[in-house]
Enzyme design. Structure first.
Site, PDB file in Angstrom:
ATOM      1  N   CYS A   2     -12.537  31.621  22.451  1.00  0.00           N
ATOM      2  CA  CYS A   2     -13.251  32.716  23.098  1.00  0.00           C
ATOM      3  C   CYS A   2     -12.340  33.434  24.079  1.00  0.00           C
ATOM      4  CB  CYS A   2     -14.470  32.167  23.823  1.00  0.00           C
ATOM      5  SG  CYS A   2     -15.574  31.222  22.756  1.00  0.00           S
ATOM      6  N   ASN A 102     -14.735  28.195  27.014  1.00  0.00           N
ATOM      7  CA  ASN A 102     -14.018  28.199  25.744  1.00  0.00           C
ATOM      8  C   ASN A 102     -13.807  26.749  25.359  1.00  0.00           C
ATOM      9  OD1 ASN A 102     -12.376  28.657  23.535  1.00  0.00           O
ATOM     10  ND2 ASN A 102     -10.581  29.222  24.733  1.00  0.00           N
ATOM     11  N   GLU A 493       0.816  31.466   1.416  1.00  0.00           N
ATOM     12  CA  GLU A 493       0.603  32.395   2.531  1.00  0.00           C
ATOM     13  C   GLU A 493       0.046  33.725   2.036  1.00  0.00           C
ATOM     14  OE1 GLU A 493       0.651  34.243   6.328  1.00  0.00           O
ATOM     15  OE2 GLU A 493       0.400  32.185   5.585  1.00  0.00           O
ATOM     16  N   LYS A 497      -3.515  35.324   3.243  1.00  0.00           N
ATOM     17  CA  LYS A 497      -3.674  36.655   3.835  1.00  0.00           C
ATOM     18  C   LYS A 497      -4.779  37.438   3.138  1.00  0.00           C
ATOM     19  CE  LYS A 497      -1.272  36.375   7.197  1.00  0.00           C
ATOM     20  NZ  LYS A 497      -1.817  35.042   7.154  1.00  0.00           N
ATOM     21  N   GLU A 500      -8.187  35.921   4.070  1.00  0.00           N
ATOM     22  CA  GLU A 500      -8.571  36.142   5.465  1.00  0.00           C
ATOM     23  C   GLU A 500      -9.156  37.528   5.703  1.00  0.00           C
ATOM     24  OE1 GLU A 500      -5.767  33.706   8.489  1.00  0.00           O
ATOM     25  OE2 GLU A 500      -4.713  35.133   7.228  1.00  0.00           O
ATOM     26  N   HIS A 516      -0.919  22.704 -16.271  1.00  0.00           N
ATOM     27  CA  HIS A 516      -1.682  21.471 -16.034  1.00  0.00           C
ATOM     28  C   HIS A 516      -3.098  21.764 -15.562  1.00  0.00           C
ATOM     29  CE1 HIS A 516       1.890  19.102 -16.744  1.00  0.00           C
ATOM     30  NE2 HIS A 516       2.556  19.864 -15.883  1.00  0.00           N
ATOM     31  N   LYS A 622      -8.286  34.073  16.606  1.00  0.00           N
ATOM     32  CA  LYS A 622      -6.824  34.044  16.631  1.00  0.00           C
ATOM     33  C   LYS A 622      -6.290  32.686  17.065  1.00  0.00           C
ATOM     34  CE  LYS A 622      -2.741  35.866  16.361  1.00  0.00           C
ATOM     35  NZ  LYS A 622      -2.216  36.173  15.027  1.00  0.00           N
TER      36      LYS A 622
END
Length: 627
Positions: A2, A102, A493, A497, A500, A516, A622
């Site tokens: 927060c 927080n 990655e 992205k 997200e 496989h 974040k």
């Protein structure tokens, strides 16, 4: 996770200061927001609203409030739905005391039962509310005993009863012009200005007002008044923390003409890579210098293993770093998800170097992994973007990435800066262990020195090429990302992205594993992104590339749509795939930095095309400061 901002000082009107700070911290939480202020002779005034900060600002326009000290909060929900009632700040029974928080109070149910039995009435579903009632009870008990407590003393008694992770700030109408802040887990920074003092959960929230900051450690408490800041531990003993001067320019935290923070941060990567490299390499000698390293060269020489723990994007960087360290320093590397690390009873042993990778330096799981390593007698190295953060204070050595503030929730420049930091560490370790010669070191550092320019070139060419791809594939329901060797973590990655920020299901997979099982997924509706870059001077890289071409043919034979990332000058690959995004050539261990750029741009443009909130994707924050 927060966002918290508080102010005490000479300003007569504090609401704009707090709202501005919350705006800069909204990436930490955006389910709801609230503010409480005092100093106008009418107790504490409070406004809250579900949704993003603009909803709170609308409430304040309709119901203005004024005050000279106060605290504000943007919430990322853990306990309780994102409603007005569950938004912070939370009040005690009297309404004259408020708390923002927080983290997570793990024993809140037991405490709530105890307080309910004492007559306290609860209005929310949150764990935070019990903190306000505990402080209220401590103050009431002390008054009954004839020994009234100051607010900070009641807070001290309260925090010693809490288990879990918490960063709190407390106001009381009965003790005006005072904020009491405490930390046990999530970050707390205290800003020192000219006759004014600030508390925040992250640096950008107060950077426009001061660059002189105290970073609280676990078990620290700060009492902010108009006269200054007093730092103590939870037992009331004075403590000394260095006042640190932050070099970030506040303008770095603005969009600077870009449509989104994420877009700006993607285009800041050449600068972030240069700054991470700056002062750490000598092109003349081929040497790497890691100044903030308390681990001796002898300890590095005697190391039998490097054990890395990280989360999310940082875990992908760590997995790429495994290839760098093992290839250059010839020492085995193990990579763990920090969230799983301590729960599997890890065996580290003597001769292990621990490494933690975290953008914020405050990720709860990563800190827990670090403490497990230290408890087993392991020296730890941190790769981190935030000076003075907890992970850096507990580490035996730190490699700061110098990426500057990263506001977009989906990490971009911090990721590529982490890859560069890992490359520097790998080469430094190799030099200490004599596993690379001077000529090879010089060649690698010259390539690293040219990397920012190659990233700039990639940004120029791929940005415009990703826009039409986004138009074509924005309606896809699934994506598959493939890579081999050091490129596999970059495929992971790239998939992350896209997940997200566009909410499209995407999966990263080792290209050689397609036969496989995953080949069953391929049809004409499935876009497959394949990392097919190569280092012509590296025999293993060329062999990997040839095998990747075979994997591409497996996909096209089943009517899959292939988007390839390839090296400039590759005239063959265009005949095999539907689309190609070219990047400049580089040594195999540096290609992952270039691979990442088109994947970031593709995810960004698809998310924009779909109308998604690129900077603040749903359900994410974040800095993940709870487990």
């Amino acid at each position: 996770m927060c966002g918290i901002v508080g102010y005490v000082g000479r300003k007569k009107e504090v609401v704009p200061v707090i709202l501005e700070g919350l705006r800069r911290l909204e990436y930490r939480g955006y389910d709801s927001a609230g503010i409480a202020v005092g100093g106008n002779g009418d107790g504490l005034q409070l406004r809250r609203a579900p949704g993003k900060l603009r909803c709170l600002e609308e409430v304040i326009r309709e119901q203005p409030l004024q005050g000279s000290f106060g605290i504000g909060h943007t919430r990322w929900a853990t306990h309780g739905r994102p409603t007005e009632e569950n938004a912070h700040p939370h009040r005690d029974c009297t309404g004259r005391l408020v708390v923002v928080h927080n983290g997570i109070v793990e024993n809140y149910l037991a405490l709530k039962r105890e307080l309910t039995a004492q007559g306290h009435k609860f209005a929310t579903e949150t764990d935070t509310e019990i903190i306000a009632h505990l402080i209220e009870q401590e103050l009431a008990d002390a008054r009954k005993a004839g020994s009234p407590l100051a607010l900070e003393d009641a807070v001290r008694r309260t925090v010693r009863r809490l288990t879990g992770a918490f960063a709190i700030s407390v106001l009381s109408a009965d003790d005006p012009n005072k904020i009491v802040a405490a930390r046990c887990g999530p970050p707390v920074v205290i800003g020192v200005g000219d006759g004014e003092y600030f508390v925040a959960s992250d640096v950008p929230g107060i950077l426009h007002h001061t660059r002189d900051l105290y970073f609280l450690a676990d078990g620290d408490m700060a009492v902010l008044t108009c006269a200054g800041v007093a730092l103590t531990d939870f037992d009331g003993r004075p403590i000394d923390r260095p006042l640190q001067h932050i070099q970030w320019d506040p303008i770095q935290a603005e969009k600077g003409g870009y449509k989104h923070f994420m877009q700006k941060e993607i285009f800041e990567q050449p600068r972030a890579i240069r700054d991470t490299t700056l002062g750490r390499i000598s092109l003349d000698t081929g040497k790497v210098f890691l100044d903030e390293m308390k681990i001796s060269d002898e300890a590095f020489r005697q190391a039998h293993k490097v054990h890395i723990a990280a989360c999310g994007t940082s875990w992908h960087a760590a997995t790429a770093g495994k290839f760098m360290i093992e290839r250059l320093a010839r020492v085995p590397v193990e990579v763990d998800y920090a969230s799983e690390f301590r729960y599997r009873d890890p065996i580290l042993g003597t001769g292990t170097i621990g490494m933690l990778i975290t953008q914020s330096g405050e990720t709860a799981d990563t800190l827990a992994a670090q403490r497990e390593m230290i408890a087993q007698g392991v020296s730890t190295v941190a790769i981190c973007n935030v000076v003075g953060s907890m992970v850096t204070r507990e580490a035996h050595g730190t490699i700061y990435t110098h990426a500057g503030p990263e506001i977009g929730v989906a990490s971009t420049k911090a990721f590529t800066a982490q890859l560069v930091a890992l490359f520097l560490f790998a080469l430094h370790l190799a030099q200490v262990r004599d596993t690379v010669n001077v000529e090879e070191s010089r060649a690698l550092l010259e390539a690293l020195n040219r990397l920012p320019g190659k990233v700039e070139e990639t940004l120029r060419t791929c940005d415009s090429e990703c826009e039409p791809l986004a138009r074509e594939y924005a309606t896809a329901r699934d994506f598959l990302y493939l890579g081999r060797g050091i490129h596999y973590p970059i495929a992971l990655e790239g998939a992350l992205k896209l997940k997200e920020i566009s909410y499209i299901h995407a999966e990263g997979y080792p290209a050689g594993e397609m036969k496989h099982g995953p080949n069953a997924l391929i049809d004409e509706t499935l876009p497959v992104v394949v990392l097919a870059t190569r280092d012509e001077g590296n025999r293993d890289s060329v062999l990997r590339y040839e095998k990747t071409l075979s994997n591409i043919q497996e996909v096209t034979a089943r009517s899959g749509k292939v988007i390839a990332v390839a090296t400039q000058g590759d005239e063959h690959i265009g005949q095999l795939v539907d689309h190609v995004l070219f990047v400049p050539g580089a040594p195999e261990l540096l290609l992952p930095v270039l691979d990442a750029i088109p994947l970031q741009l593709l995810a960004y443009h698809i998310a924009v095309r779909r109308g998604c909130d690129v900077d603040q994707p749903r359900n994410l924050a974040k800095s993940v400061t709870v487990e």
